[in-house]
Design an enzyme around this catalytic site. Structure first.
Site, short mmCIF file in Angstrom:
data_model
loop_
_atom_site.label_atom_id
_atom_site.label_comp_id
_atom_site.label_asym_id
_atom_site.label_seq_id
_atom_site.Cartn_x
_atom_site.Cartn_y
_atom_site.Cartn_z
N LYS A 1 -15.16 3.26 6.43
CA LYS A 1 -13.92 3.28 6.63
C LYS A 1 -13.39 3.08 8.12
O LYS A 1 -14.41 4.52 8.68
CB LYS A 1 -12.32 3.18 5.87
CG LYS A 1 -12.18 2.46 5.14
CD LYS A 1 -11.11 2.87 4.67
CE LYS A 1 -10.14 1.61 5.27
NZ LYS A 1 -8.25 1.42 4.72
N GLU B 1 -13.74 5.11 0.37
CA GLU B 1 -14.45 4.04 1.29
C GLU B 1 -14.84 4.39 2.38
O GLU B 1 -14.33 4.52 3.11
CB GLU B 1 -13.31 2.27 1.40
CG GLU B 1 -13.32 1.96 0.25
CD GLU B 1 -11.99 0.75 0.54
OE1 GLU B 1 -12.62 -0.55 2.02
OE2 GLU B 1 -11.12 1.28 0.80
N GLU C 1 0.31 -1.30 0.17
CA GLU C 1 -0.11 -0.15 -0.07
C GLU C 1 1.18 0.94 -0.05
O GLU C 1 1.73 0.94 0.47
CB GLU C 1 -0.81 0.14 1.80
CG GLU C 1 -1.69 -1.31 1.55
CD GLU C 1 -2.86 -0.83 2.90
OE1 GLU C 1 -2.49 0.55 3.53
OE2 GLU C 1 -2.88 -1.83 3.23
N GLU D 1 -8.87 9.11 6.22
CA GLU D 1 -9.12 7.42 5.73
C GLU D 1 -9.58 6.86 5.31
O GLU D 1 -10.11 5.94 4.22
CB GLU D 1 -9.02 6.98 7.97
CG GLU D 1 -9.42 5.16 7.48
CD GLU D 1 -7.84 5.07 7.28
OE1 GLU D 1 -6.72 5.65 6.64
OE2 GLU D 1 -7.48 3.57 7.06
#
Ligand SMILES: *[C@@H]1O[C@H](CO)[C@@H](O)[C@H](O)[C@H]1NC(C)=O
Ligand SMILES: *[C@@H]1O[C@H](CO)[C@@H](O)[C@H](O)[C@H]1NC(C)=O
Ligand SMILES: *[C@@H]1O[C@H](CO)[C@@H](O)[C@H](O)[C@H]1NC(C)=O
Length: 485
Positions: free
Chosen positions: A321, A318, A266, A329
């Site tokens: 999260k 997303e 990542e 985030e």
């Protein structure tokens, strides 16, 4: 003669299939699915193909996602969530079943091109306080046996994505070493990886270094050179990524594996939810990273040897999260939740800029806002509830909706909740304080979203569509050949 009639169209079909092949490149993406605004996995796979992204990393083995990847040729790293490591570690039989249900069944012709299984996700993160530590190696041993039984051990490799906090305490890269309590287990794991020809997978986040430390030099997080380079003996580091990477190389050398290939599991930069999380910074970081990796320059400790694979984090936003790390985030995507490119980015895969997702099925263009004719005094609890379930992270300091005023705040919270509830009219009531509108309330950079339907219609539609064309081509070729004889 009858045979040629069949063979030619078959060759044609094979040629058609070969169009799916991708440029061999180190660049891939993480496809996380912690979102309540999920576009169809088939739309996502089309998005990957359109952008020539040939490598994808998943965090689980979601059958809906894997089904969509079938036949795509895209190289896949699937993930095993930390919370099932314990059961895989304790029972070989459980491991066999897991492999057969989540791996083997996809390893068929026209199936999924699974190449890696990530055993846990950052299982040694310090904040887990060692709770997964003892499961990792036994789970790997069981899984390796299961893969071998399924004749897949040569094709699918086990890896363990690690957070940089496993080693990143050194002030100079050359002094890198794993955390003391991890030295033994890391030595065993890396030995395991090495004997199977697997890379060491690490997640590197210069954004977090910048976010967490006010004296971190801003330009050191990027790739344009730094007025605060890190001088380490004869080696000079101009960016945090190289510094971090070589800290890992040093740590690996110290346990005897200085040459093991390294993949970046990542890496990326968020676009919202903090002042340093914005579009221009994300673009500068990701473009700088891609150019750096593809230049094959490597780092001072590994000159000319770039990471074997680099999975950008992430493909899509997303919004479910956990925001414990920070409001950013939920905003790591190079595409927004609905597959629209957030900023220009050249992935170096030979297709110029990013291409948007097609055939996204949106809900109708409707929003929920604060009713202008109501006294909004009692709205506090509604907002709390709405924002505890839906995403309101852009409202806070450094977010794209931070300056839209009190009423704007209320409307934003109402709308997030309304879209989360798939525009159910009741969800816009808020004791009469909410109101449905057909005018887009978005203000400047602050986007009031319209949700998507997660219907799988589009995939059926596409399957049918492609099928139709293949049959038509077949018939056409057949007639053509008949005619020419
Ligand atoms: C493994 O595959 C089965 C069958 O598709 C599925 O029900 C299950 O959720 C998968 N397990 C995990 C952990 O994803
Ligand atoms: C975006 O982030 C960068 C890097 O952290 C920062 O220098 C810049 O001021 C930010 N831009 C805006 C418009 O906030
Ligand atoms: C809107 O909400 C955010 C987050 O709670 C807050 O920081 C901001 O001050 C609010 N704006 C107004 C005008 O109340």
């Amino acid at each position: 003669m009858a045979k040629t009639h069949l063979v030619l169209p078959l060759i044609f079909l094979l040629v058609l299939q070969r169009c799916d092949l991708f440029v061999d490149s180190a660049i891939g993406v993480n496809w996380g699915t912690l979102s309540s605004h999920k576009i169809s996995p088939f739309v996502v796979v089309d998005l990957l193909k359109e952008n020539k992204i040939g490598k994808v990393k998943l965090f689980d083995t979601d059958p809906a996602v894997l089904r969509a990847l079938m036949g795509s040729g895209i190289e896949v790293m699937v993930g095993i969530p930390n919370d099932i490591l314990g059961t895989l570690a304790s029972s070989a039989a459980t491991s066999d079943v897991w492999v057969s249900q989540n791996i083997t069944r996809y390893m068929v012709k026209g199936g999924v091109n699974i190449r890696y299984i990530a055993v846990g996700n950052e299982p040694f993160l310090s904040s887990y306080q060692g709770q997964f530590q003892s499961f990792v190696l036994p789970a790997m041993a069981n899984l390796q046996q299961s893969l071998a039984k399924a004749n897949l051990a040569g094709y699918i490799k086990l890896v363990v994505p690690c957070n940089a906090d496993a080693y990143q305490s050194a002030s100079l890269p050359s002094q890198g070493m794993f955390r003391t309590e991890l030295t033994q287990i890391m030595t065993q794991i890396v030995s395991f990886l090495n004997s199977n020809g697997s890379p060491f997978v690490v997640n590197i986040y210069p954004f977090l270094s910048l976010y967490q430390s006010s004296d971190f030099p801003q330009d050191y997080a990027f790739f344009e050179g730094s007025s605060h380079p890190v001088v380490d003996g004869q080696n000079v580091y101009y960016n945090a990524f190289d510094g971090n990477f070589d800290t890992l190389v040093a740590a690996l050398s110290r346990i005897g594996y200085g040459q093991i290939p390294i993949a970046i599991g990542e890496v990326g930069w968020p676009t919202d939810g903090a002042p340093s999380a914005n579009l221009s910074a994300a673009r500068a970081f990701n473009q700088g990273l891609i150019n750096h990796v593809l230049s094959n320059k490597g780092t001072p400790l590994r000159p000319g040897v770039p990471p074997v694979d680099v999975y950008l984090f992430g493909l899509l936003d997303e919004e479910q999260k956990n925001v414990l790390p920070g409001n950013f985030e939920r905003h790591w995507g190079i595409f927004s939740f609905d597959g629209q490119a957030k900023y220009p980015l050249n992935l170096g895969l030979g297709n110029g800029g990013l291409k948007n997702a097609k055939n996204v099925q949106y809900l109708p263009p409707r929003w929920c806002v604060a009713n202008p004719f109501q006294n909004l005094d009692g709205v506090g609890n509604h907002i709390k509830l709405a924002c505890s379930m839906a995403d309101c992270t852009t409202l806070y300091y450094g977010g794209s909706c931070n300056a839209i005023g009190e009423k704007g705040n209320i409307s934003y919270a109402f709308n997030s909740y309304y879209q989360l509830q798939k525009q159910d009219a009741k969800s816009c009531d808020f004791d009469g304080l909410g109101m449905i509108t057909y005018l887009d309330p978005s203000i400047g950079d602050c986007r009031f979203l319209v949700g998507v339907t997660d219907s799988s219609c589009s995939c059926v539609g596409c399957g049918f569509f492609c099928g139709f064309w293949i049959v038509t081509l077949w018939v056409f070729m057949y007639l053509k050949i008949l005619g020419s004889l």
